[in-house]
Design a protein around this motif. Structure first.
Motif, PDB file in Angstrom:
ATOM      1  N   ILE A  25      61.885  -1.355   8.051  1.00  0.00           N
ATOM      2  CA  ILE A  25      62.312  -0.471   6.957  1.00  0.00           C
ATOM      3  C   ILE A  25      63.331  -1.195   6.073  1.00  0.00           C
ATOM      4  O   ILE A  25      63.277  -1.120   4.843  1.00  0.00           O
ATOM      5  N   HIS A  26      64.222  -1.911   6.704  1.00  0.00           N
ATOM      6  CA  HIS A  26      65.287  -2.607   5.971  1.00  0.00           C
ATOM      7  C   HIS A  26      64.702  -3.638   5.004  1.00  0.00           C
ATOM      8  O   HIS A  26      65.084  -3.720   3.835  1.00  0.00           O
ATOM      9  N   HIS A  27      63.744  -4.403   5.506  1.00  0.00           N
ATOM     10  CA  HIS A  27      63.143  -5.461   4.679  1.00  0.00           C
ATOM     11  C   HIS A  27      62.110  -4.892   3.700  1.00  0.00           C
ATOM     12  O   HIS A  27      62.212  -5.086   2.490  1.00  0.00           O
ATOM     13  N   ASN A  80      72.144 -10.576  -1.351  1.00  0.00           N
ATOM     14  CA  ASN A  80      72.814 -10.367  -0.066  1.00  0.00           C
ATOM     15  C   ASN A  80      71.814 -10.290   1.086  1.00  0.00           C
ATOM     16  O   ASN A  80      72.022 -10.876   2.144  1.00  0.00           O
ATOM     17  N   HIS A  81      70.726  -9.557   0.866  1.00  0.00           N
ATOM     18  CA  HIS A  81      69.737  -9.420   1.934  1.00  0.00           C
ATOM     19  C   HIS A  81      68.989 -10.726   2.178  1.00  0.00           C
ATOM     20  O   HIS A  81      68.693 -11.078   3.316  1.00  0.00           O
ATOM     21  N   THR A  82      68.684 -11.445   1.103  1.00  0.00           N
ATOM     22  CA  THR A  82      67.996 -12.732   1.260  1.00  0.00           C
ATOM     23  C   THR A  82      68.822 -13.669   2.132  1.00  0.00           C
ATOM     24  O   THR A  82      68.303 -14.335   3.036  1.00  0.00           O
ATOM     25  N   LEU A 168      77.617  -9.838   6.623  1.00  0.00           N
ATOM     26  CA  LEU A 168      77.104  -8.815   7.541  1.00  0.00           C
ATOM     27  C   LEU A 168      76.897  -7.518   6.770  1.00  0.00           C
ATOM     28  O   LEU A 168      77.830  -7.003   6.146  1.00  0.00           O
ATOM     29  N   ASP A 169      75.675  -7.028   6.811  1.00  0.00           N
ATOM     30  CA  ASP A 169      75.327  -5.763   6.171  1.00  0.00           C
ATOM     31  C   ASP A 169      75.922  -4.625   6.991  1.00  0.00           C
ATOM     32  O   ASP A 169      75.544  -4.422   8.144  1.00  0.00           O
ATOM     33  N   VAL A 170      76.871  -3.892   6.407  1.00  0.00           N
ATOM     34  CA  VAL A 170      77.519  -2.795   7.147  1.00  0.00           C
ATOM     35  C   VAL A 170      77.067  -1.432   6.619  1.00  0.00           C
ATOM     36  O   VAL A 170      77.708  -0.415   6.850  1.00  0.00           O
ATOM     37  N   ALA A 172      74.854   1.830   6.854  1.00  0.00           N
ATOM     38  CA  ALA A 172      74.278   2.511   8.019  1.00  0.00           C
ATOM     39  C   ALA A 172      72.778   2.217   8.147  1.00  0.00           C
ATOM     40  O   ALA A 172      72.248   2.169   9.252  1.00  0.00           O
ATOM     41  N   HIS A 173      72.082   1.970   7.017  1.00  0.00           N
ATOM     42  CA  HIS A 173      70.633   1.703   7.104  1.00  0.00           C
ATOM     43  C   HIS A 173      70.339   0.437   7.924  1.00  0.00           C
ATOM     44  O   HIS A 173      69.224   0.240   8.375  1.00  0.00           O
ATOM     45  N   ALA A 174      71.352  -0.418   8.096  1.00  0.00           N
ATOM     46  CA  ALA A 174      71.153  -1.660   8.850  1.00  0.00           C
ATOM     47  C   ALA A 174      71.173  -1.430  10.360  1.00  0.00           C
ATOM     48  O   ALA A 174      70.764  -2.306  11.117  1.00  0.00           O
TER      49      ALA A 174
HETATM   50 MN   MN3 Z   1      70.893  -3.506   3.804  1.00  0.00          MN
END
Ligand code: MN3
Length: 200
Positions: A25-27, A80-82, A168-170, A172-174
């Protein structure tokens, strides 16, 4: 047109630390949405067609006002996600090495002290955002310095002239599907999948 980067590993590759459903879901949903909305914003300004993602973020104040917020949020989200995906590997290098290890020891005292400070920063972040290890270069002396910071939403350190080293992705979806409200458990699991050999 920006595109969602493919992961170099399967969605379940980080189990049991980060679960497959969260990764999928995140990606495929969250990250994809940042890419889609970034492209939608840039559609309105063809003159930016040859700007790289790096250009858009480092020169965010030169981005036309009517799409600046969208580029900040979605361009930041894309970058950021990449970076985040590239840092993760369950079988990676568990400790920094070389010059970076020396800088971390010199700045924070030890690797464990660094981890503790980074963890506390992530625990203290209110709302959605990112915790970073960044490098700043003094304009006077040229000396490179490490620092731990938080950013809100999808703000990227590049927008402030800072170089992200780890993020670090903080949001909640992470972690919410697996760790629910227990952010501390998620951060503990992050250290298990952070691959220091991927840190540039
Ligand atoms: Mn994220």
């Amino acid at each position: 047109m920006f595109e969602l980067p493919k992961l170099s590993y399967a969605y379940d590759a980080l189990e049991p630390f980060i679960d497959a459903k969260t990764m999928e879901i995140h990606h495929s949903k969250h990250h994809q949405t940042y890419v889609t909305k970034l492209n939608e914003a840039l559609d309105k300004h063809p003159e930016l067609a040859d700007w790289s993602l790096m250009d858009l973020l480092t020169k965010i104040n030169d981005v036309p006002q009517d799409i600046r917020k969208a580029v900040q949020n979605h361009g930041g989200g894309h970058y950021n996600h990449t970076l985040f995906w590239l840092l993760l590997n369950k079988d990676g290098q568990k400790q920094p090495s070389g010059e970076l290890a020396e800088s971390i020891n010199a700045t924070f005292g030890s690797y464990d002290a660094f981890k503790e400070q980074f963890t506390n920063s992530a625990l203290g972040l209110f709302g959605s955002g990112w915790t970073w290890l960044i490098e700043v270069r003094s304009q006077e002396s040229g000396v490179r310095k490490l620092q731990i910071i938080n950013t809100a939403n999808q703000d990227c350190p590049l927008m402030n002239g800072q170089t992200p080293i780890i993020g670090l992705d903080v949001w909640a979806h992470a972690y919410y599907l697996k760790h629910q409200n227990k952010r501390a458990d998620y951060i503990k699991d992050f250290w298990e999948v952070l691959d220091w050999s991927s840190v540039k």
